[in-house]
Design an enzyme around this catalytic site. Structure first.
Site, PDB file in Angstrom:
ATOM      1  N   ASP A 182      -1.992 -17.966   2.021  1.00  0.00           N
ATOM      2  CA  ASP A 182      -2.651 -16.665   2.083  1.00  0.00           C
ATOM      3  C   ASP A 182      -2.445 -15.996   0.721  1.00  0.00           C
ATOM      4  OD1 ASP A 182      -3.503 -14.081   2.617  1.00  0.00           O
ATOM      5  OD2 ASP A 182      -1.830 -13.597   3.934  1.00  0.00           O
ATOM      6  N   GLU A 211      -3.985  -7.157  -2.860  1.00  0.00           N
ATOM      7  CA  GLU A 211      -4.484  -7.093  -1.485  1.00  0.00           C
ATOM      8  C   GLU A 211      -3.352  -6.838  -0.514  1.00  0.00           C
ATOM      9  OE1 GLU A 211      -5.706  -8.835   2.511  1.00  0.00           O
ATOM     10  OE2 GLU A 211      -4.002  -9.260   1.220  1.00  0.00           O
ATOM     11  N   GLU A 212      -2.209  -7.459  -0.775  1.00  0.00           N
ATOM     12  CA  GLU A 212      -1.102  -7.409   0.169  1.00  0.00           C
ATOM     13  C   GLU A 212      -0.428  -6.042   0.243  1.00  0.00           C
ATOM     14  OE1 GLU A 212      -0.682  -9.523   2.291  1.00  0.00           O
ATOM     15  OE2 GLU A 212      -1.163 -11.529   1.565  1.00  0.00           O
ATOM     16  N   HIS A 325       2.980 -15.200   5.649  1.00  0.00           N
ATOM     17  CA  HIS A 325       3.975 -14.248   5.150  1.00  0.00           C
ATOM     18  C   HIS A 325       5.399 -14.728   5.422  1.00  0.00           C
ATOM     19  CE1 HIS A 325       1.136 -10.514   4.836  1.00  0.00           C
ATOM     20  NE2 HIS A 325       0.553 -11.647   4.444  1.00  0.00           N
TER      21      HIS A 325
END
Length: 359
Positions: A182, A211-212, A325
């Site tokens: 991811d 983005e995270e 994650h």
């Protein structure tokens, strides 16, 4: 290339897997995406008419099509990953840190990490279990109790340095295993799409940052590109593990081996139904397996893109991936192949009439 009806679709082979390995092993925690950005720039240079790196660090690549009334199609994938930021030096090689993005403290104990641009190795430490009492073992792991230990005089670590898991990419039979799938799966896919850009559209490739931690790069990129519509490529959690009692798992988000997951809704966006239909019809037309990502939590860059200017029709499509994650995630090679094939076919079938349809 695989020919499907009148279209030729790109395939995932040894070259693409090697690229994904390089991307997965790169360290690029949100706000410090330079290692992945360098790989992206090396890969796309010969295949874009123009490449820019904007003020936030997004890579924006333009492939201009031919003909009149061309759609401006943005395809986005984020370069950053979750990880850590060094916040304080406790001396003797111990460092306090905070998480960047969604990371649970209980996943961190004893994990090997790499710190900074020099990839200084360290270990996330906590009081060992055989030195804790019964009451301590009942408590949840708290981030404040953890330290990154690099040993005294092991290297120069600075406040603000990013750190990430030290996991190395590997192929497990029909599966792919590594950190930061991811969204390195999306980045690798977007690179292939740019190398095989359809001639009848203007392809606006956005390799986004941050983005995270709030979809920040996508907001800036979509404002600058001003696309007519957008596809967002990401990885989505696959909650398809067996249940503890052996009963059927009916609460999955997506499943490995069932094809790419098309979004209809998440916490950041209600995805454009015209684009959802377009992906589904394309998949049915070409016999590409797919699944609908079950509506619910999470979000992608589409959450920022669809709100720019007067509104940008957007849809997300993701590779199902387990253990996102965390230090290591697992995805199926076939799902990645079908994700690439579906997005490529969907781009090839795009016409301006799509946006004239009723939502």
């Amino acid at each position: 290339m695989k020919k499907t009806n009148e279209f030729s679709l790109p395939r995932i082979g040894a070259t693409q897997i090697k690229l994904l390995e390089k991307l997965s092993n790169a360290c690029a925690v949100a706000g410090d995406e330079g290692e992945v950005r360098k790989i992206v720039l090396e890969q796309i240079g010969p295949h874009a008419d123009e490449v820019k790196v904007d003020a936030l660090g997004n890579v924006l690549a333009y492939h201009r099509g031919t003909g009149e009334k061309r759609l401006r199609v943005m395809v986005a994938a984020h370069m950053d990953e979750v990880g850590f930021m060094i916040t304080a030096d406790d001396g003797d090689g111990f460092y306090r840190f905070d998480v960047v993005g969604g990371v649970d403290a209980y996943k961190l104990v004893g994990k090997a990490v790499l710190i900074g641009k020099e990839h200084i190795p360290g270990v996330i430490g906590i009081k060992p279990v055989h030195l804790t009492n019964a009451e301590e073992r009942k408590r949840p792991v708290e981030l404040e109790a953890l330290r990154i230990d690099i040993g005294p005089a092991a290297g120069k670590v600075k406040i603000g340095d990013r750190a990430t898991f030290a996991t190395r990419f590997t192929q497990l039979g029909l599966s792919l295993c590594g950190k930061a799938l991811d969204d390195r799966l999306g980045v690798a896919t977007l690179i292939e799409l740019l190398k095989n850009a359809p001639p009848h559209i203007d392809l606006l490739a956005a390799f986004t940052v941050q983005e995270e931690n709030g979809l920040r790069g996508a907001r800036v990129a979509s404002f600058a590109l001003m696309p007519d519509l957008a596809f967002v490529l990401d990885a989505t959690p696959a909650h398809d593990l067996p249940t503890w009692d052996g009963s059927e798992n009916a609460r999955y988000n997506s499943r490995l081996g069932m094809g790419p997951a098309i979004y209809v809704a998440d916490t950041s966006a209600l995805h454009d139904p015209r684009l959802v239909r377009h992906l589904m019809v394309t998949a049915d037309t070409f016999g590409i397996p797919y699944q609908i990502r079950q509506p619910g939590g999470g979000g992608t860059d589409a959450g920022a893109i669809h709100k720019q200017h007067a509104g940008i029709p957007s849809v997300s499509i993701s590779v199902p991936t387990r253990y996102l994650h965390s230090p290591a995630s697992i995805a199926r090679l076939a799902d990645w192949q079908n994700d690439l094939a579906l997005v490529q076919a969907a781009l090839l079938r795009l016409t301006p009439d799509l946006l004239k349809e009723t939502r």
